[in-house]
Design a protein around this motif. Sequence first.
Motif, PDB file in Angstrom:
ATOM      1  N   LYS A   1       0.828  -1.213   0.000  1.00  0.00           N
ATOM      2  CA  LYS A   1       0.000   0.000   0.000  1.00  0.00           C
ATOM      3  C   LYS A   1       0.854   1.253   0.000  1.00  0.00           C
ATOM      4  O   LYS A   1       0.482   2.267  -0.593  1.00  0.00           O
ATOM      5  CB  LYS A   1      -0.903   0.019   1.241  1.00  0.00           C
ATOM      6  CG  LYS A   1      -2.103  -0.899   1.191  1.00  0.00           C
ATOM      7  CD  LYS A   1      -2.881  -0.785   2.495  1.00  0.00           C
ATOM      8  CE  LYS A   1      -4.053  -1.739   2.546  1.00  0.00           C
ATOM      9  NZ  LYS A   1      -4.770  -1.637   3.851  1.00  0.00           N
ATOM     10  N   ILE A   2       1.999   1.194   0.694  1.00  0.00           N
ATOM     11  CA  ILE A   2       2.800   2.406   0.884  1.00  0.00           C
ATOM     12  C   ILE A   2       4.249   2.254   0.446  1.00  0.00           C
ATOM     13  O   ILE A   2       5.027   3.193   0.562  1.00  0.00           O
ATOM     14  CB  ILE A   2       2.782   2.860   2.357  1.00  0.00           C
ATOM     15  CG1 ILE A   2       3.450   1.803   3.238  1.00  0.00           C
ATOM     16  CG2 ILE A   2       1.378   3.162   2.824  1.00  0.00           C
ATOM     17  CD1 ILE A   2       3.838   2.303   4.596  1.00  0.00           C
ATOM     18  N   SER A   3       4.623   1.077  -0.037  1.00  0.00           N
ATOM     19  CA  SER A   3       6.038   0.862  -0.323  1.00  0.00           C
ATOM     20  C   SER A   3       6.230  -0.030  -1.542  1.00  0.00           C
ATOM     21  O   SER A   3       5.411  -0.906  -1.820  1.00  0.00           O
ATOM     22  CB  SER A   3       6.714   0.212   0.895  1.00  0.00           C
ATOM     23  OG  SER A   3       8.034  -0.178   0.599  1.00  0.00           O
ATOM     24  N   ASP A   4       7.316   0.218  -2.270  1.00  0.00           N
ATOM     25  CA  ASP A   4       7.672  -0.680  -3.370  1.00  0.00           C
ATOM     26  C   ASP A   4       8.907  -1.505  -3.010  1.00  0.00           C
ATOM     27  O   ASP A   4       9.656  -1.941  -3.872  1.00  0.00           O
ATOM     28  CB  ASP A   4       7.888   0.090  -4.670  1.00  0.00           C
ATOM     29  CG  ASP A   4       9.036   1.076  -4.585  1.00  0.00           C
ATOM     30  OD1 ASP A   4       9.589   1.257  -3.480  1.00  0.00           O
ATOM     31  OD2 ASP A   4       9.385   1.670  -5.622  1.00  0.00           O
ATOM     32  N   THR A   5       9.120  -1.703  -1.708  1.00  0.00           N
ATOM     33  CA  THR A   5      10.203  -2.582  -1.248  1.00  0.00           C
ATOM     34  C   THR A   5      10.023  -3.961  -1.883  1.00  0.00           C
ATOM     35  O   THR A   5       8.936  -4.537  -1.803  1.00  0.00           O
ATOM     36  CB  THR A   5      10.178  -2.728   0.284  1.00  0.00           C
ATOM     37  OG1 THR A   5      10.314  -1.442   0.888  1.00  0.00           O
ATOM     38  CG2 THR A   5      11.309  -3.632   0.761  1.00  0.00           C
TER      39      THR A   5
ATOM     40  N   LYS B   1      12.896  11.295  -9.826  1.00  0.00           N
ATOM     41  CA  LYS B   1      12.775  12.743  -9.736  1.00  0.00           C
ATOM     42  C   LYS B   1      11.308  13.155  -9.701  1.00  0.00           C
ATOM     43  O   LYS B   1      10.525  12.789 -10.571  1.00  0.00           O
ATOM     44  CB  LYS B   1      13.467  13.418 -10.913  1.00  0.00           C
ATOM     45  CG  LYS B   1      14.981  13.362 -10.861  1.00  0.00           C
ATOM     46  CD  LYS B   1      15.555  14.212  -9.736  1.00  0.00           C
ATOM     47  CE  LYS B   1      15.355  15.696  -9.998  1.00  0.00           C
ATOM     48  NZ  LYS B   1      15.909  16.531  -8.897  1.00  0.00           N
ATOM     49  N   ILE B   2      10.933  13.911  -8.683  1.00  0.00           N
ATOM     50  CA  ILE B   2       9.596  14.486  -8.577  1.00  0.00           C
ATOM     51  C   ILE B   2       9.774  15.952  -8.219  1.00  0.00           C
ATOM     52  O   ILE B   2      10.116  16.280  -7.080  1.00  0.00           O
ATOM     53  CB  ILE B   2       8.752  13.768  -7.512  1.00  0.00           C
ATOM     54  CG1 ILE B   2       8.572  12.298  -7.882  1.00  0.00           C
ATOM     55  CG2 ILE B   2       7.399  14.452  -7.342  1.00  0.00           C
ATOM     56  CD1 ILE B   2       7.774  11.498  -6.870  1.00  0.00           C
TER      57      ILE B   2
ATOM     58  N   LEU C   1       2.581   7.240  -4.199  1.00  0.00           N
ATOM     59  CA  LEU C   1       1.918   6.086  -4.809  1.00  0.00           C
ATOM     60  C   LEU C   1       0.462   6.381  -5.157  1.00  0.00           C
ATOM     61  O   LEU C   1      -0.127   5.691  -5.998  1.00  0.00           O
ATOM     62  CB  LEU C   1       1.986   4.884  -3.864  1.00  0.00           C
ATOM     63  CG  LEU C   1       3.367   4.243  -3.686  1.00  0.00           C
ATOM     64  CD1 LEU C   1       3.331   3.206  -2.568  1.00  0.00           C
ATOM     65  CD2 LEU C   1       3.837   3.600  -4.974  1.00  0.00           C
ATOM     66  N   ASN C   2      -0.098   7.398  -4.516  1.00  0.00           N
ATOM     67  CA  ASN C   2      -1.497   7.786  -4.779  1.00  0.00           C
ATOM     68  C   ASN C   2      -1.571   9.216  -5.321  1.00  0.00           C
ATOM     69  O   ASN C   2      -2.512   9.957  -5.017  1.00  0.00           O
ATOM     70  CB  ASN C   2      -2.325   7.659  -3.496  1.00  0.00           C
ATOM     71  CG  ASN C   2      -2.458   6.225  -3.030  1.00  0.00           C
ATOM     72  OD1 ASN C   2      -3.299   5.479  -3.509  1.00  0.00           O
ATOM     73  ND2 ASN C   2      -1.603   5.821  -2.102  1.00  0.00           N
ATOM     74  N   LYS C   3      -0.566   9.586  -6.118  1.00  0.00           N
ATOM     75  CA  LYS C   3      -0.478  10.944  -6.648  1.00  0.00           C
ATOM     76  C   LYS C   3      -1.751  11.347  -7.383  1.00  0.00           C
ATOM     77  O   LYS C   3      -2.321  10.568  -8.139  1.00  0.00           O
ATOM     78  CB  LYS C   3       0.726  11.042  -7.593  1.00  0.00           C
ATOM     79  CG  LYS C   3       1.015  12.456  -8.067  1.00  0.00           C
ATOM     80  CD  LYS C   3       2.324  12.522  -8.810  1.00  0.00           C
ATOM     81  CE  LYS C   3       2.282  11.763 -10.116  1.00  0.00           C
ATOM     82  NZ  LYS C   3       3.503  11.979 -10.932  1.00  0.00           N
ATOM     83  N   ASP C   4      -2.196  12.576  -7.128  1.00  0.00           N
ATOM     84  CA  ASP C   4      -3.377  13.185  -7.751  1.00  0.00           C
ATOM     85  C   ASP C   4      -4.702  12.596  -7.262  1.00  0.00           C
ATOM     86  O   ASP C   4      -5.761  12.942  -7.782  1.00  0.00           O
ATOM     87  CB  ASP C   4      -3.318  13.098  -9.281  1.00  0.00           C
ATOM     88  CG  ASP C   4      -2.144  13.878  -9.861  1.00  0.00           C
ATOM     89  OD1 ASP C   4      -1.832  14.951  -9.307  1.00  0.00           O
ATOM     90  OD2 ASP C   4      -1.539  13.419 -10.834  1.00  0.00           O
ATOM     91  N   LEU C   5      -4.653  11.694  -6.265  1.00  0.00           N
ATOM     92  CA  LEU C   5      -5.876  11.174  -5.667  1.00  0.00           C
ATOM     93  C   LEU C   5      -6.122  11.871  -4.334  1.00  0.00           C
ATOM     94  O   LEU C   5      -5.180  12.130  -3.581  1.00  0.00           O
ATOM     95  CB  LEU C   5      -5.767   9.668  -5.429  1.00  0.00           C
ATOM     96  CG  LEU C   5      -5.596   8.773  -6.658  1.00  0.00           C
ATOM     97  CD1 LEU C   5      -5.458   7.314  -6.216  1.00  0.00           C
ATOM     98  CD2 LEU C   5      -6.771   8.927  -7.617  1.00  0.00           C
TER      99      LEU C   5
ATOM    100  N   VAL D   1     -12.363  17.267   3.074  1.00  0.00           N
ATOM    101  CA  VAL D   1     -12.143  15.889   2.618  1.00  0.00           C
ATOM    102  C   VAL D   1     -10.824  15.330   3.138  1.00  0.00           C
ATOM    103  O   VAL D   1     -10.780  14.353   3.866  1.00  0.00           O
ATOM    104  CB  VAL D   1     -12.163  15.796   1.072  1.00  0.00           C
ATOM    105  CG1 VAL D   1     -12.017  14.339   0.643  1.00  0.00           C
ATOM    106  CG2 VAL D   1     -13.440  16.394   0.510  1.00  0.00           C
ATOM    107  N   GLY D   2      -9.703  15.976   2.737  1.00  0.00           N
ATOM    108  CA  GLY D   2      -8.401  15.451   3.140  1.00  0.00           C
ATOM    109  C   GLY D   2      -7.266  16.135   2.407  1.00  0.00           C
ATOM    110  O   GLY D   2      -7.224  17.369   2.329  1.00  0.00           O
ATOM    111  N   TYR D   3      -6.393  15.341   1.796  1.00  0.00           N
ATOM    112  CA  TYR D   3      -5.195  15.878   1.148  1.00  0.00           C
ATOM    113  C   TYR D   3      -4.951  15.205  -0.196  1.00  0.00           C
ATOM    114  O   TYR D   3      -5.394  14.083  -0.449  1.00  0.00           O
ATOM    115  CB  TYR D   3      -3.965  15.658   2.042  1.00  0.00           C
ATOM    116  CG  TYR D   3      -4.040  16.363   3.369  1.00  0.00           C
ATOM    117  CD1 TYR D   3      -3.642  17.692   3.500  1.00  0.00           C
ATOM    118  CD2 TYR D   3      -4.504  15.700   4.505  1.00  0.00           C
ATOM    119  CE1 TYR D   3      -3.699  18.337   4.725  1.00  0.00           C
ATOM    120  CE2 TYR D   3      -4.566  16.341   5.736  1.00  0.00           C
ATOM    121  CZ  TYR D   3      -4.160  17.656   5.838  1.00  0.00           C
ATOM    122  OH  TYR D   3      -4.221  18.300   7.050  1.00  0.00           O
ATOM    123  N   LYS D   4      -4.210  15.912  -1.051  1.00  0.00           N
ATOM    124  CA  LYS D   4      -3.846  15.372  -2.368  1.00  0.00           C
ATOM    125  C   LYS D   4      -2.409  15.756  -2.681  1.00  0.00           C
ATOM    126  O   LYS D   4      -2.005  16.903  -2.483  1.00  0.00           O
ATOM    127  CB  LYS D   4      -4.781  15.915  -3.446  1.00  0.00           C
ATOM    128  CG  LYS D   4      -4.466  15.402  -4.851  1.00  0.00           C
ATOM    129  CD  LYS D   4      -5.505  15.849  -5.855  1.00  0.00           C
ATOM    130  CE  LYS D   4      -5.390  17.334  -6.162  1.00  0.00           C
ATOM    131  NZ  LYS D   4      -6.264  17.736  -7.293  1.00  0.00           N
TER     132      LYS D   4
END
Length: 224
Positions: free
Chosen positions: A69-73, A126-127, A161-165, A210-213
Amino acid sequence: MGKILIIEDEDFLRDILKRYLEKEGYEVVEASSGEIGIKKFYEDNFSLILLDVMLPGIQGWEVCKEIKKISDTPIVMLTALSDEDDEVKGLELGVEDYIGKPFKPKVLVARVNSLIKRKRISSLEKIGDLGIDRVNYKVLKNGEELNLGNKGFALLMYFILNKDLVLTREKILNNIWPLDFEVDERVVDTQIKILRKKIGEGYIKTVRGVGYKFQEVENEKDII
């Protein structure tokens, strides 16, 4: 070399894997159940995870889902099952490799080395003005390393991992603090405030009510 988390309930097998990996130069952390494994994962940074499918309590598949959910390990699933459907399930969850028991420890170590090497080569992402090194758990801003801490890094990875959501506070809380039962939603706001100060105000946008994006920005001029 890196740090590896072994989540395996068989003491004998866990000990063999540990000895072979330490001989190769890796630091090894052990967990004998899925619940302990998830806790260990949140407490530290790992280059790779060896995860048994059949575990007491929380099964390997659920541990895999939680981590992915939170990692690409990279995760290597270990199983005595020979069902093709299980292999497909593991690959669908994002598992990097799947090894059936019994296996030769030297072969497993060779696969571990290969996975970590491939991951290291393509590790820097790079982001905006951030450089994300997911293998070594580092974040750079304009070339300078940021000290985010384990939770801060996990929170940033979850946003990426949830960019733009749009993510609600409850969803963030359940994914970043799943085992901390006494944590409330105010902790989310506090951690995001700290994270914003470190990475830049423009990356995490507040969606009122709602929350954050998370959104990518090129530089400080893009902040809104």
